[in-house]
Design a protein around this motif. Structure first.
Motif, short mmCIF file in Angstrom:
data_model
loop_
_atom_site.label_atom_id
_atom_site.label_comp_id
_atom_site.label_asym_id
_atom_site.label_seq_id
_atom_site.Cartn_x
_atom_site.Cartn_y
_atom_site.Cartn_z
N SER A 401 0.96 -1.21 0.04
CA SER A 401 -0.06 0.14 -0.76
C SER A 401 0.69 1.14 0.17
O SER A 401 0.80 2.20 -0.61
N ALA A 402 2.04 1.34 1.00
CA ALA A 402 2.68 2.29 1.31
C ALA A 402 3.66 3.00 -0.60
O ALA A 402 3.28 3.78 -1.17
N MET A 403 3.52 1.63 -0.71
CA MET A 403 4.93 1.80 -1.91
C MET A 403 4.04 1.71 -3.71
O MET A 403 3.88 2.73 -4.36
N VAL A 404 2.73 1.45 -3.65
CA VAL A 404 1.46 1.88 -4.80
C VAL A 404 1.31 3.18 -4.45
O VAL A 404 1.15 3.59 -5.21
N THR A 405 0.42 3.83 -3.34
CA THR A 405 0.34 5.26 -2.95
C THR A 405 1.52 6.45 -4.09
O THR A 405 1.21 6.82 -3.79
N GLY A 406 2.58 5.99 -2.56
CA GLY A 406 4.14 6.42 -3.35
C GLY A 406 4.27 6.70 -4.62
O GLY A 406 4.37 7.62 -5.05
N ARG A 407 4.24 5.92 -5.03
CA ARG A 407 4.95 6.12 -6.63
C ARG A 407 3.48 6.76 -7.22
O ARG A 407 4.13 7.86 -7.92
N VAL A 408 2.24 6.60 -7.32
CA VAL A 408 1.32 7.30 -7.44
C VAL A 408 1.43 8.63 -7.38
O VAL A 408 0.98 9.93 -7.98
N ALA A 409 1.22 8.63 -6.15
CA ALA A 409 1.65 10.55 -5.14
C ALA A 409 2.91 10.84 -6.16
O ALA A 409 2.57 11.80 -6.57
N GLY A 410 4.38 10.54 -6.32
CA GLY A 410 4.88 11.11 -6.68
C GLY A 410 4.92 11.09 -8.53
O GLY A 410 5.23 12.76 -8.73
N MET A 411 4.46 10.13 -9.22
CA MET A 411 4.24 11.05 -10.34
C MET A 411 3.05 12.23 -10.78
O MET A 411 3.62 12.75 -11.60
N HIS A 412 2.07 11.99 -9.87
CA HIS A 412 1.30 12.82 -9.97
C HIS A 412 1.54 14.39 -9.87
O HIS A 412 1.62 15.36 -9.85
N ALA A 413 2.11 14.16 -8.62
CA ALA A 413 3.08 15.67 -7.80
C ALA A 413 3.51 15.74 -9.10
O ALA A 413 3.37 17.21 -9.22
N ALA A 414 4.75 15.76 -9.33
CA ALA A 414 5.76 16.56 -10.39
C ALA A 414 4.94 16.25 -11.77
O ALA A 414 4.93 17.64 -12.46
N TRP A 415 3.79 15.93 -11.96
CA TRP A 415 3.37 16.79 -12.95
C TRP A 415 2.54 18.01 -12.99
O TRP A 415 2.42 18.71 -13.86
N GLU A 416 1.66 18.15 -12.07
CA GLU A 416 1.50 19.01 -11.67
C GLU A 416 2.11 19.81 -11.32
O GLU A 416 1.87 21.19 -11.61
#
Ligand SMILES: Cc1cc2nc3c(=O)[nH]c(=O)nc-3n(C[C@H](O)[C@H](O)[C@H](O)COP(=O)(O)OP(=O)(O)OC[C@H]3O[C@@H](n4cnc5c(N)ncnc54)[C@H](O)[C@@H]3O)c2cc1C
Length: 419
Positions: A401-416
């Motif tokens: 759960s930590a790695m999956v939510t981390g991955r998604v957060a990281g990608m989207h934070a970068a795009w934003e």
């Protein structure tokens, strides 16, 4: 200093988030207050690092009873199999053990953590250790992070990945909840999960069963009406304060939820012979008594449960060690069989959250966009990992759960932050 993405917390969620952000080519900072990163990750799975779990996605979600369904959406971007591919891609060979648990082939947690650190370095993520964050001041164009040293960091997007409150010596001391509240987020009630249970039963207090472990028994949590809320078939252990072991840890959150409703004590029921129906066991033993009238009852039943438990049960049912089978009343036999199938232990508390493996409750998932992990309340604010109101059984599920939510957060934070 100014960054596009700043990740606070270098556990599995923050490490993954920083890697994912930097892979998008944005200027990324990772801040942690510890002198090492991934401390809790390294002690997971008995110190060998239980990176993830290989069960099908559906099963993984079932093993995350605390809001696991929220993960369907992030899983569609990056799931447990992607975690396996990710580590294999970094040169960390993984192997599967019982219940789908995945470990490094080397059995060395440091290989997993080092692979993540090497990746951070390769991607030029700036890492600041021994740097506790004190507060975050949210702005419309970006956010200002104040460090304990009073230095400030300006960032377009911030990812809060500071974990929960369990096992605080690893760095997770619950600092992030106040920052989430500051942004308007609701923190659902925090509670210990995957935690041993305390009991005041005489046999616990007098330590007669201390240290005894039972293999593959059915452990159930009973509600106030005596109905089973949940059952787990695994090993369990009697300790000097109560009950522990895998089956108890899995049941613990259901016990805690009963406590939270004001129900105390909560009964744990143990079926020591889960593959045998009660009436079959009774009839079988009755036949044995008839066939071997001269044997002692103790000798007849020896081996059906561990000897220490057997002696306790005989004592409890007032069956003498030398009582002959022929002399045993049906009533006593019935009571003995009933105890084997329904051994009950009243529990009145858990060990504190600091001694739990996982924190239950946290940042409400209702205010998080599941396919980006972004706050619904604040631009440029993301959450991932155990700080969220998501909790699973041990076995790689929380780390997944930590790695999956981390991955998604990281990608989207970068795009934003690029927008
Ligand atoms: C003994 C043990 C065994 C476990 N075994 C398993 C297992 O087998 N399977 C499983 O799925 N889960 C297991 N878990 C749970 C799992 O390890 C956690 O759920 C997971 O590590 C959470 O990851 P996270 O990134 O959200 O937070 P954490 O790993 O807790 O990392 C948070 C990081 O944030 C940093 N931080 C905190 N506050 C600040 C601040 N103010 N400023 C800067 N940095 C800060 C901390 O130093 C820490 O490095 C286990 C936990 C324990 C304690």
């Amino acid at each position: 200093m100014t960054y596009q993405v700043t990740v606070i917390g270098g556990g599995p969620s923050g490490l993954m988030a920083a890697i994912a952000a930097a892979e998008q080519g944005v200027k990324t900072l990772l801040i942690d207050k510890g002198n090492k990163l991934g401390t809790k990750l390294a002690i997971s799975g008995g110190g060998r690092c239980n990176v993830t779990n290989r069960l099908p996605e559906e099963e993984v979600i079932k093993h995350i009873p605390g809001n696991g369904k929220f993960l369907y959406s992030p899983f569609s971007v990056f799931n447990n199999y992607d975690i396996i591919d990710f580590f294999e891609g970094l040169g960390v060979a993984l192997k599967e053990e019982d219940h789908g648990r995945m470990f490094p082939v080397s059995n060395k947690a440091k290989d997993v953590v080092q692979a993540l650190l090497d990746r951070l370095e390769k991607l030029n993520v700036e890492v600041r250790k021994k740097t506790p964050v004190e507060s975050i001041h949210y702005g419309s164009e970006g956010h200002e992070i104040t460090l304990q040293s009073k230095e400030t960091v300006i960032t377009k997007a911030v990812i809060i990945a500071v974990g929960g409150k369990a096992v605080p010596y690893t760095g997770s001391t619950g600092d992030g909840y106040a920052w989430a509240k500051e942004a308007g987020h609701v923190i659902t009630e925090l509670f210990p999960t995957e935690v041993p249970l305390r009991s005041n039963e005489e046999f616990i207090k007098d330590k007669s069963l201390q240290g005894l472990s039972l293999r593959e028994v059915d452990v159930s949590v009973l509600n106030q009406k005596g109905k089973q809320i949940v059952t787990h078939r695994m090993d369990m252990l009697f300790t000097h304060f109560g009950l522990s072991g895998p089956a108890i840890l899995r049941c613990s959150q259901y016990v805690v939820k009963e406590f939270m409703k004001g129900h105390k004590p909560v009964t744990i029921e143990i079926d020591c012979m889960p593959d045998k129906k009660e009436h079959f066991l009774y009839e079988e033993l009755q036949q044995d008594l008839k066939d071997h009238p001269k044997k002692t009852f103790r000798n007849l039943v020896k081996g059906i449960v561990p000897e220490r438990l057997l002696d306790y049960l005989l004592d409890y049912t007032q069956i003498e060690a030398d009582e002959k089978a022929a002399n045993l009343s049906n009533q006593k036999l019935q009571k003995f069989v009933s105890l084997i199938k329904h051994f009950q232990v009243k529990t009145h508390d858990t060990l504190p959250i600091e001694k739990a493996f996982v924190t239950g409750g946290g940042v409400s998932i209702k205010e998080i966009i599941p396919n980006t992990m972004q706050s619904k309340l604040m631009n440029g604010l993301y959450f991932c990992g155990e700080i969220l109101d998501i909790h699973g059984y041990t076995g790689g599920y929380n780390i997944t759960s930590a790695m999956v939510t981390g991955r998604v957060a990281g990608m989207h934070a970068a795009w934003e932050s690029m927008g």
